[in-house]
Design a protein around this motif. Structure first.
Motif, PDB file in Angstrom:
ATOM      1  N   ALA A   1      62.231 108.935   1.316  1.00  9.87           N
ATOM      2  CA  ALA A   1      61.391 107.840   2.124  1.00  9.87           C
ATOM      3  C   ALA A   1      61.443 106.756   1.247  1.00  9.87           C
ATOM      4  O   ALA A   1      61.607 105.337   1.734  1.00  9.87           O
ATOM      5  CB  ALA A   1      59.910 108.449   2.261  1.00  9.87           C
ATOM      6  N   HIS A   2      61.313 106.878  -0.092  1.00 13.82           N
ATOM      7  CA  HIS A   2      61.522 105.612  -0.994  1.00 13.82           C
ATOM      8  C   HIS A   2      62.660 104.844  -0.974  1.00 13.82           C
ATOM      9  O   HIS A   2      62.672 103.682  -0.911  1.00 13.82           O
ATOM     10  CB  HIS A   2      61.013 106.320  -2.538  1.00 13.82           C
ATOM     11  N   GLU A   3      63.618 105.813  -1.103  1.00  7.36           N
ATOM     12  CA  GLU A   3      64.958 104.992  -0.885  1.00  7.36           C
ATOM     13  C   GLU A   3      65.346 104.285   0.249  1.00  7.36           C
ATOM     14  O   GLU A   3      65.945 103.164   0.390  1.00  7.36           O
ATOM     15  CB  GLU A   3      66.216 106.229  -1.196  1.00  7.36           C
TER      16      GLU A   3
ATOM     17  N   ARG B   1      66.010 105.003 -10.831  1.00  5.99           N
ATOM     18  CA  ARG B   1      65.452 106.438 -10.999  1.00  5.99           C
ATOM     19  C   ARG B   1      66.054 107.398 -10.244  1.00  5.99           C
ATOM     20  O   ARG B   1      66.713 107.227  -9.433  1.00  5.99           O
ATOM     21  CB  ARG B   1      63.980 106.315 -10.630  1.00  5.99           C
ATOM     22  N   THR B   2      65.962 108.729 -10.690  1.00  2.00           N
ATOM     23  CA  THR B   2      66.722 109.963 -10.128  1.00  2.00           C
ATOM     24  C   THR B   2      65.744 110.626  -9.346  1.00  2.00           C
ATOM     25  O   THR B   2      66.198 111.735  -8.984  1.00  2.00           O
ATOM     26  CB  THR B   2      67.384 110.594 -11.176  1.00  2.00           C
ATOM     27  N   ASP B   3      64.347 110.245  -9.455  1.00  2.00           N
ATOM     28  CA  ASP B   3      63.416 111.201  -8.890  1.00  2.00           C
ATOM     29  C   ASP B   3      62.853 110.542  -7.369  1.00  2.00           C
ATOM     30  O   ASP B   3      61.790 111.170  -7.178  1.00  2.00           O
ATOM     31  CB  ASP B   3      62.305 111.588  -9.672  1.00  2.00           C
TER      32      ASP B   3
ATOM     33  N   ALA C   1      56.979 108.654 -16.454  1.00  2.00           N
ATOM     34  CA  ALA C   1      55.698 109.412 -16.329  1.00  2.00           C
ATOM     35  C   ALA C   1      54.877 109.135 -15.103  1.00  2.00           C
ATOM     36  O   ALA C   1      53.849 109.600 -14.778  1.00  2.00           O
ATOM     37  CB  ALA C   1      54.881 109.122 -17.696  1.00  2.00           C
ATOM     38  N   PHE C   2      55.434 108.028 -14.580  1.00  2.00           N
ATOM     39  CA  PHE C   2      54.828 107.539 -13.385  1.00  2.00           C
ATOM     40  C   PHE C   2      55.580 108.273 -12.032  1.00  2.00           C
ATOM     41  O   PHE C   2      56.505 108.001 -11.573  1.00  2.00           O
ATOM     42  CB  PHE C   2      54.763 106.017 -13.199  1.00  2.00           C
ATOM     43  N   LEU C   3      54.976 109.311 -11.733  1.00  2.26           N
ATOM     44  CA  LEU C   3      55.279 110.333 -10.853  1.00  2.26           C
ATOM     45  C   LEU C   3      55.467 109.576  -9.120  1.00  2.26           C
ATOM     46  O   LEU C   3      54.492 109.079  -8.751  1.00  2.26           O
ATOM     47  CB  LEU C   3      54.794 111.648 -10.728  1.00  2.26           C
ATOM     48  N   PRO C   4      56.746 109.780  -8.436  1.00  8.33           N
ATOM     49  CA  PRO C   4      56.609 109.214  -7.217  1.00  8.33           C
ATOM     50  C   PRO C   4      55.617 110.071  -6.202  1.00  8.33           C
ATOM     51  O   PRO C   4      55.353 109.778  -5.152  1.00  8.33           O
ATOM     52  CB  PRO C   4      58.050 110.053  -6.698  1.00  8.33           C
ATOM     53  N   SER C   5      55.189 111.359  -6.616  1.00  8.31           N
ATOM     54  CA  SER C   5      54.075 112.125  -6.015  1.00  8.31           C
ATOM     55  C   SER C   5      52.752 111.452  -6.088  1.00  8.31           C
ATOM     56  O   SER C   5      52.114 111.697  -4.937  1.00  8.31           O
ATOM     57  CB  SER C   5      53.949 113.616  -6.458  1.00  8.31           C
TER      58      SER C   5
END
Length: 329
Positions: free
Chosen positions: A185-187, A179-181, A151-155
């Motif tokens: 840039a995060h990776e 996570r799969t989302d 529920a904590f969205l990467p956006s």
């Protein structure tokens, strides 16, 4: 009010492990909690902390049993009820007569305690204000729960804040990498904590991404290479890192910490991004610090990093990990 049950007993029981022991622990304490003639604030908070710590480890059958025991008790903590109703909704439709606060509200009572914050961080009803009030405390357990919460969205802006913290904390990075989302840039930020297989995937994605791979590549001058080699030969890590910052055009305050365990690959990436040849890099690995070259597998891994990462990709990774933009040219 006289405590209705002994909180120390619950603390002792929390050392139990295993699925059966977890189920037994929860049932015993739930029954003790409900059967108590009176429940003061301390005993309620102690039960809440124990329950929220063990409920995620319980199977569905155990959760159903616990729900049947607790659902009609007026002193059952709202956070425990919320968890049980989320995973066993068929047992208690609408059975929430004594709840006074929802997760989406101010949630002051939850934010006041570690157990409550952990519950909020695991909730599927997160809002930006609550996330900010959790993150400001820099509490590792709550950060880990947020990282694992879909529920904590990467956006969300706060997600990037959590990713930057994960760059400094390997355990948090490992959770995020499951996570799969995640965005590319995060990776890229979490590259140092990724497995060798995941690193290869990240490098491949960067190489084919027009934004991530857009940074210009460049080569350090012969004099720059000599200075880096001399600083490495002297074992002067502070001077060596200042030279790296100067080579990339980073501020002198940039924290490389290339000798910190888990960050050695950053050195290989930096040298590749600066255009050093493998022989030049190997000379630095061998002289800067023994931990870089012993055992043999250590230097072999660094040389593989030099060999496997294209120069523009290495530059993009260095920028992502450090959160800086290089001044090329």
């Amino acid at each position: 009010m006289t405590p209705s049950a002994n909180p120390d007993l619950w603390s002792d029981l929390s050392d139990l492990s295993g699925a059966d022991a977890c189920a037994a622990l929860l049932k015993v304490n739930a029954e003790m909690f409900v059967a108590a003639p009176a429940r003061d604030r301390e005993s309620i908070e102690t039960f809440e902390a124990l329950a929220l710590g063990f409920l995620p480890k319980a199977d569905r059958e155990t959760l159903a049993d616990i729900a049947r025991i607790l659902i009609r008790c007026p002193d059952t903590p709202a956070s425990v009820l919320d968890y049980l109703q989320r995973y066993t909704p068929e047992l208690h439709p609408g059975a929430q007569p004594h709840r006074t606060q929802s997760v989406s509200g101010p949630a002051v009572q939850y934010l006041a305690t570690p157990a409550g914050r952990l519950y909020l961080a695991s909730s599927n009803e997160l809002d930006a204000a609550t996330i900010d009030r959790i993150l400001v405390l820099r509490e590792e357990a709550s950060e880990d729960a947020l990282a694992a919460n879909p529920a904590f969205l990467p956006s969300l802006p706060a997600f990037h804040q959590l990713v930057r913290r994960a760059v400094e904390r390997h355990a948090l990075a490992k959770i995020l990498l499951q996570r799969t989302d995640l965005t590319l840039a995060h990776e890229a930020c979490l590259y140092l904590s990724a497995s060798s297989e995941r690193r290869a995937v990240i490098r491949e994605r960067i190489a084919h991404d027009p934004i991530q791979a857009a940074s210009s590549s460049f080569r350090a001058s012969e004099q720059d290479v000599k200075c880096l080699s001399a600083a490495a030969a002297d074992g002067d890590i502070a001077h060596f890192e200042r030279l790296l910052s100067a080579g990339f055009g980073f501020p002198n305050s940039t924290e490389w910490r290339i000798l910190q365990i888990g960050r050695h690959a950053l050195l290989a990436l930096a040298l590749k991004a600066l255009g050093l040849e493998n022989k030049e890099a190997a000379r630095i690995f061998l002289s800067l610090h023994p931990a870089l070259s012993y055992p043999l597998s250590a230097i072999r891994e660094l040389m593989h990093e030099m060999r496997d990462v294209p120069q523009p990709v290495a530059l993009a990774l260095v920028e992502s990990i450090l959160g800086r933009k290089a001044l090329c040219g």
